[in-house]
Scaffold this motif. Structure first.
Motif, PDB file in Angstrom:
ATOM      1  N   ALA A 170      -1.682   7.975  -6.524  1.00 19.94           N
ATOM      2  CA  ALA A 170      -2.521   7.498  -5.421  1.00 19.94           C
ATOM      3  C   ALA A 170      -2.822   6.013  -5.569  1.00 19.94           C
ATOM      4  N   MET A 171      -3.080   5.577  -6.804  1.00 20.51           N
ATOM      5  CA  MET A 171      -3.316   4.157  -7.058  1.00 20.51           C
ATOM      6  C   MET A 171      -2.073   3.357  -6.702  1.00 20.51           C
ATOM      7  N   GLN A 172      -0.923   3.825  -7.166  1.00 22.86           N
ATOM      8  CA  GLN A 172       0.325   3.099  -6.947  1.00 22.86           C
ATOM      9  C   GLN A 172       0.670   3.022  -5.459  1.00 22.86           C
ATOM     10  N   ALA A 173       0.300   4.033  -4.695  1.00 25.30           N
ATOM     11  CA  ALA A 173       0.571   4.049  -3.252  1.00 25.30           C
ATOM     12  C   ALA A 173      -0.217   2.973  -2.502  1.00 25.30           C
ATOM     13  N   CYS A 174      -1.229   2.416  -3.138  1.00 24.81           N
ATOM     14  CA  CYS A 174      -2.018   1.349  -2.507  1.00 24.81           C
ATOM     15  C   CYS A 174      -1.302   0.001  -2.521  1.00 24.81           C
TER      16      CYS A 174
END
Length: 130
Positions: A24-28
């Motif tokens: 989820a962090m990386q998708a930002c």
């Protein structure tokens, strides 16, 4: 993004890291985002950052971004906080003051500049490999 949307995006980004939700962090981030650190003056990729944060999650239990202060500007945000938690191997306290500046385009981070207090980072690194 308006100010409240940007603030919600910033909150969601750091909430994902607190939860240990690295995907989820990386998708930002955009795929070509640049992440710069003041402690080593390197620019790294979102994939590199995901590896570092996965390591952080493995070494720090109950990570929490305390004292969050988010300031929004046109095209991004700044968050100041203190990363707190416990070292997994010995239960010692972790306290890392930090400021993060993010440029956001079309709802994703294109550049992140990370400023950690180097003295606190040096203390943490003494135990990071334990």
């Amino acid at each position: 993004m308006n100010d409240s949307e940007m603030r919600a995006f910033a909150t969601g980004f750091f909430d994902a890291i607190e939860r240990g939700d690295i995907p989820a962090m990386q998708a930002c981030f955009t795929p070509d985002a640049e992440i710069w650190h003041n402690t080593d003056e390197l620019i790294v990729s979102p994939a590199d950052t995901a590896k570092v944060l996965a390591g952080m999650v493995a070494r720090i239990s109950d990570p929490r971004y305390a004292d969050r202060r988010i300031n929004v500007f046109a095209g991004g945000f700044v968050q100041q906080h203190v990363l707190e938690g416990k070292r997994v191997h010995d239960g010692g306290a972790v306290r890392l003051p930090c400021a993060i500046i993010c440029k956001v385009t079309d709802g994703r981070i294109t550049r992140l500049d990370e400023y950690f207090d180097s003295a606190h980072v040096a203390e943490f690194r003494k135990y990071a490999q334990a």
